[in-house]
Structures are given as C-alpha cells and as structure tokens.
Scaffold this active site. Structure first.
Site, short mmCIF file in Angstrom:
data_model
loop_
_atom_site.label_atom_id
_atom_site.label_comp_id
_atom_site.label_asym_id
_atom_site.label_seq_id
_atom_site.Cartn_x
_atom_site.Cartn_y
_atom_site.Cartn_z
N HIS A 8 0.86 -1.12 0.10
CA HIS A 8 -0.17 0.14 0.06
C HIS A 8 1.06 1.28 0.08
CE1 HIS A 8 1.05 0.94 4.22
NE2 HIS A 8 0.60 -0.29 4.54
N GLU A 81 -2.60 -6.97 7.70
CA GLU A 81 -1.42 -7.05 8.23
C GLU A 81 -1.12 -7.69 9.49
OE1 GLU A 81 1.51 -6.88 7.60
OE2 GLU A 81 2.28 -4.95 7.49
#
Length: 199
Positions: A8, A81
């Site tokens: 990201h 994550e």
C-alpha cells in the site's frame, strides 16, 4: 501462476515510524495518494486475471488506484497486516529504547517481540495464514496472473514462506507502492523481482 504483490501507499503512521499492524486502519496520506497514482501510470492492470486486497483502508485505496476502477477487487482477511497486539501504533523509537533485544539492526521488530507483547501474532501463525492463501491461489489459478495489494510485513512473510521456510527476519520490507513478483510452476516458487518501484 504469476503472483504480484503491491505494498500500500504511504500513511501518516508510516511517516511517523509507528508500528502499523492489523489494529491500525489508517488511510493513505496526500503523498501516499500522489505517489501511488504516479506509480500506477506505469502499471498495466489489464495483465491480471484476478485481484485480491487486504480489507484495510490503506490497501483498498491503493488497489483502487492501481486497478483504475477496471477490476473487481476481492477482499480477503488472510491479507490483513501482521497483528502486533498491544504494540500496534507504538513508535519504533520507544520500542527500541525499552526493548532493544527485539529490534534488529534494520530497525524492525523481530520474532521475539511476543515476549513482551503477549497478545501479538507469532511468526508461525502468520506464516500459516500466508501459506494457506498462497496455496489456495495456486490451486485456483495455476495458469493465471494474480495481483495482491497488501502490507509490508505481510509481503515479507509471503516471500519468506516461499524462500526461507517462514523466516521473515531474512527479508527486508518493500517500499510503499513497490511491487514484488513470484512465478510458481509445479508447486515451486521463484522470485522474479522484489521491491520494484515504478515512479
């Protein structure tokens, strides 16, 4: 199968050098948006048969930028994550001062951090969920091109699963909006490139 990972774009949590795990759902900052858009201009989303993303805001925003609204984005919780437990959101400087034995020479938290953050995810559990995702992708798309938009530590573990039997401490964190590519044939994965920047 070809599988490409994109980390990201930048968030303010990245910029502030804080742990940004599964409990910190930050959005891209202005620079993160701008740089991702710049990189996406050099990226051909039409090459991919299927797109997956972590459900976290920073990953979904990045996936939308790179696919330019032309691809369906499949969200998968296995791409969340790493979960640092109570340490999520902590400044790395503070961790380094209080717990120097679990910070490596690159300034990253190592596998022993769970001695102090008792409810954090273990490397073994993290490797297991990454491996399950990779195995499923290969079963479903053995001859396809798969795009995955996710997180720095998760991409490290995906690479570690393929290359170092899950020892993520041997692999560096890719840059924001950088690409990593594996080619998988006959169940064997080869790294094509790691941390490729497009802008």
């Amino acid at each position: 199968m070809e599988i490409v990972f994109i980390r990201h774009g930048q968030t303010d949590v990245n910029k502030d050098n804080r742990l940004q795990g599964a409990k910190v759902d930050a959005e891209l900052n202005d620079y993160g948006h701008e740089y991702a858009r710049k990189a996406a201009k050099n990226f051909d989303e039409s090459e991919f048969d299927v797109v997956y993303s972590s459900p976290m805001k920073r990953a979904v925003e990045t996936a939308k930028i790179f696919t330019k609204g032309k691809k369906e984005i499949n969200l998968d919780d296995r791409l969340l994550e790493f979960d640092f437990g109570d340490w999520d959101g902590m400044k790395m400087d503070e961790i380094g001062e209080k717990y120097p034995d679990v910070v490596d020479p690159w300034g990253k938290v190592n596998r022993d951090y769970v001695k102090y953050s008792k409810n954090g995810e273990s490397y073994e559990d993290f490797d297991k969920r990454c491996g399950e995702f990779l195995d499923e992708m290969y079963r479903k798309y053995p001859d396809k091109k798969v795009l995955v938009v996710a997180h720095g530590r998760l991409i490290r573990m995906m690479a570690a699963h393929y290359l170092t039997n899950g020892d993520m401490d041997k692999i560096d964190t890719p840059d924001n909006s950088a690409l990593t590519k594996f080619s998988v044939k006959g169940g064997i994965a080869r790294l094509v490139y790691y941390n490729r920047v497009l802008a």
